[in-house]
Write a protein that holds these residues in place. Structure first.
Motif, PDB file in Angstrom:
ATOM      1  N   SER A  55       2.690  34.204  -8.785  1.00 22.19           N
ATOM      2  CA  SER A  55       3.233  35.759  -8.828  1.00 22.19           C
ATOM      3  C   SER A  55       4.582  35.769  -9.470  1.00 22.19           C
ATOM      4  O   SER A  55       5.626  34.652  -9.255  1.00 22.19           O
TER       5      SER A  55
ATOM      6  N   PRO B  77      -2.915  38.766  -7.505  1.00 18.72           N
ATOM      7  CA  PRO B  77      -1.387  38.674  -6.924  1.00 18.72           C
ATOM      8  C   PRO B  77      -0.487  38.433  -7.914  1.00 18.72           C
ATOM      9  O   PRO B  77       0.954  38.288  -7.908  1.00 18.72           O
ATOM     10  N   ILE B  78      -0.647  38.568  -9.419  1.00 18.99           N
ATOM     11  CA  ILE B  78       0.301  38.553 -10.479  1.00 18.99           C
ATOM     12  C   ILE B  78       0.861  40.105 -10.892  1.00 18.99           C
ATOM     13  O   ILE B  78       1.632  39.932 -11.518  1.00 18.99           O
ATOM     14  N   HIS B  79       0.361  40.872 -10.069  1.00 16.39           N
ATOM     15  CA  HIS B  79       0.562  42.271 -10.515  1.00 16.39           C
ATOM     16  C   HIS B  79       1.692  43.034  -9.608  1.00 16.39           C
ATOM     17  O   HIS B  79       1.659  44.232  -9.483  1.00 16.39           O
ATOM     18  N   SER B  80       2.675  42.076  -8.892  1.00 15.33           N
ATOM     19  CA  SER B  80       3.362  42.813  -7.963  1.00 15.33           C
ATOM     20  C   SER B  80       4.543  41.619  -7.805  1.00 15.33           C
ATOM     21  O   SER B  80       4.363  40.526  -7.639  1.00 15.33           O
ATOM     22  N   TRP B  81       5.769  42.093  -7.801  1.00  9.41           N
ATOM     23  CA  TRP B  81       6.730  41.174  -7.434  1.00  9.41           C
ATOM     24  C   TRP B  81       6.839  40.509  -6.227  1.00  9.41           C
ATOM     25  O   TRP B  81       6.417  41.442  -5.286  1.00  9.41           O
ATOM     26  N   ASN B  82       7.206  39.216  -6.087  1.00  6.94           N
ATOM     27  CA  ASN B  82       7.020  38.822  -4.620  1.00  6.94           C
ATOM     28  C   ASN B  82       8.170  37.993  -4.138  1.00  6.94           C
ATOM     29  O   ASN B  82       9.121  37.740  -5.052  1.00  6.94           O
TER      30      ASN B  82
ATOM     31  N   SER C  78       2.818  40.625  -3.537  1.00  5.16           N
ATOM     32  CA  SER C  78       1.413  40.222  -4.384  1.00  5.16           C
ATOM     33  C   SER C  78       0.271  39.999  -3.781  1.00  5.16           C
ATOM     34  O   SER C  78      -0.655  40.607  -4.170  1.00  5.16           O
ATOM     35  N   ASP C  79       0.276  39.244  -2.516  1.00  2.00           N
ATOM     36  CA  ASP C  79      -1.080  39.041  -1.720  1.00  2.00           C
ATOM     37  C   ASP C  79      -1.497  40.380  -1.171  1.00  2.00           C
ATOM     38  O   ASP C  79      -2.596  40.735  -1.283  1.00  2.00           O
TER      39      ASP C  79
ATOM     40  N   GLU D 188       9.434  46.613  -5.852  1.00  2.00           N
ATOM     41  CA  GLU D 188       7.941  45.694  -5.684  1.00  2.00           C
ATOM     42  C   GLU D 188       7.339  45.867  -6.779  1.00  2.00           C
ATOM     43  O   GLU D 188       6.513  44.826  -7.362  1.00  2.00           O
ATOM     44  N   HIS D 189       7.384  46.765  -7.867  1.00  2.00           N
ATOM     45  CA  HIS D 189       6.496  46.993  -8.883  1.00  2.00           C
ATOM     46  C   HIS D 189       7.406  47.103 -10.321  1.00  2.00           C
ATOM     47  O   HIS D 189       6.483  47.244 -11.415  1.00  2.00           O
TER      48      HIS D 189
END
Length: 363
Positions: free
Chosen positions: A323, A282-287, A304-305, A263-264
């Motif tokens: 994301s 929402p750009i700070h985690s893999w989606n 992301s959300d 995820e990160h």
């Protein structure tokens, strides 16, 4: 949501059904659940594809408040408790006899208690309802990872995508190195968070007010109570109970850490001043918005959300095109993460592209 999507969230119950079938078949049959999760599901996931549709904004509040979606998680909580008791009973008195059967049954069981159970605990632990928080802790007790309730909510969500977060994997850090760091630093950090909370209230950390003490003791007491009852019933010490309980717990929370790793991996927030970082977006985690695996995982993959809006319920989490996107759903990615050279070759270019587009160096 239409009825098909509503029923989709009950697909999580397919996994325990596979375990029951595998147990009935015996031998190699105990690995059927693993074949479903790591071979069949990725194939279906990729063939069905990605769903980028979001709930219309005017319907979000109504869908969020629908009891149906909470009901699914409530049912899972009590089901998992009963299913764990069944698992303990069959490894003690049933037809789990050979090392092969023990390995297959235990690993498959961890996919249920860890893959689904911890996901549900994660969802419930973010909510304000005392009942949902209780259910979260109950589920985490069954996998000996109750400190996650504190560390995830008050540690990880505060420090995600920064060097201060043990649950954010660094670029070129293997999963195995990450596992050690995240498990042990996460646990000690949870103690610090709880001790600091008590001191602010003028209470002593070494007291029954300390949740971490209870979180450490309750899984042991739970296992000891079941061992005592079954030993009394059998007339001998049922060693199978603690061996199975702690083994499935180990693999369950290791699966959680695999998910954390995916995820990160490598994502960083900009440091705007010493020790202060830009807010989480929402750009700070893999989606990953793969339809089928998101049904199984209560849309955890729309991570992301979730990090941008942690209070949102799983059924209304949004997909964001901006994301960073994983190339596949979690069932595929966690297998790749177990092979570091394959993981790095697949993810580092994506990570570098993300960092360059946000004026960061992938450190």
């Amino acid at each position: 949501m239409n009825i098909g999507r509503k029923l989709g969230f009950f697909t999580a119950f397919i996994l325990p059904a596979w375990i029951l079938l595998g147990y009935t078949l015996g031998g190699w049959g105990n690995f059927i659940t693993m074949l479903h999760v790591f071979i069949l599901m990725p194939l279906i996931d990729q063939s069905v594809g990605i769903n980028t549709q979001n709930i219309p904004k005017e319907k979000v509040k109504a869908v969020s408040n629908e009891f149906y979606y909470r009901f699914v998680t409530y049912i899972w909580t009590w089901f998992q408790l009963a299913f764990l008791l069944w698992g303990i009973y069959v490894v003690t008195f049933g037809n789990i006899n050979t090392p092969l059967e023990w390995i297959g049954f235990t690993l498959s069981f961890a996919l249920v208690t860890g893959g689904i159970g911890i996901t549900v605990a994660h969802e419930l632990g973010h909510k304000k309802s005392p009942l949902e928080r209780f259910y979260s802790k109950l589920l985490l007790m069954t996998v000996c990872y109750m400190h996650f309730y504190i560390e995830h909510n008050k540690g990880h969500h505060v420090h995600v995508a920064t060097p201060e977060d043990p649950a954010t994997a660094h670029k070129n850090e293997t999963f195995y190195a990450f596992w050690v760091r995240s498990v042990f630093m996460g646990y000690t950090h949870a103690w610090k968070i709880e001790n600091d909370r008590l001191r602010r209230k003028g209470k002593k950390p070494l007291s029954l007010d300390n949740s971490m003490i209870w979180f450490a003791v309750l899984p042991i007491l739970f296992c000891a109570a079941i061992t005592f009852v079954l030993s009394a019933y059998a007339g001998y010490f049922t060693w199978q109970v603690p061996v199975f309980f702690f083994a499935q717990s180990f693999f369950a929370f290791s699966l959680l850490e695999l998910v954390n790793y995916v995820e990160h991996y490598g994502i960083q927030r900009k440091e705007i001043s010493e020790g202060r970082y830009e807010r989480v977006t929402p750009i700070h985690s893999w989606n990953a918005s793969h339809l089928i695996s998101n049904f199984f995982l209560f849309q955890l993959q729309r991570h992301s959300d979730h990090h941008a809006n942690a209070i949102k319920r799983y059924q209304v989490l949004d997909h964001y095109d901006e994301s960073p996107q994983l190339p596949a759903g979690y069932p595929t990615m966690i297998i790749i993460a177990l092979v570091p050279p394959l993981w790095f070759s697949m993810m580092n270019k994506r990570l570098e592209k993300w960092h360059s587009s946000h004026d960061l160096q992938a450190a």
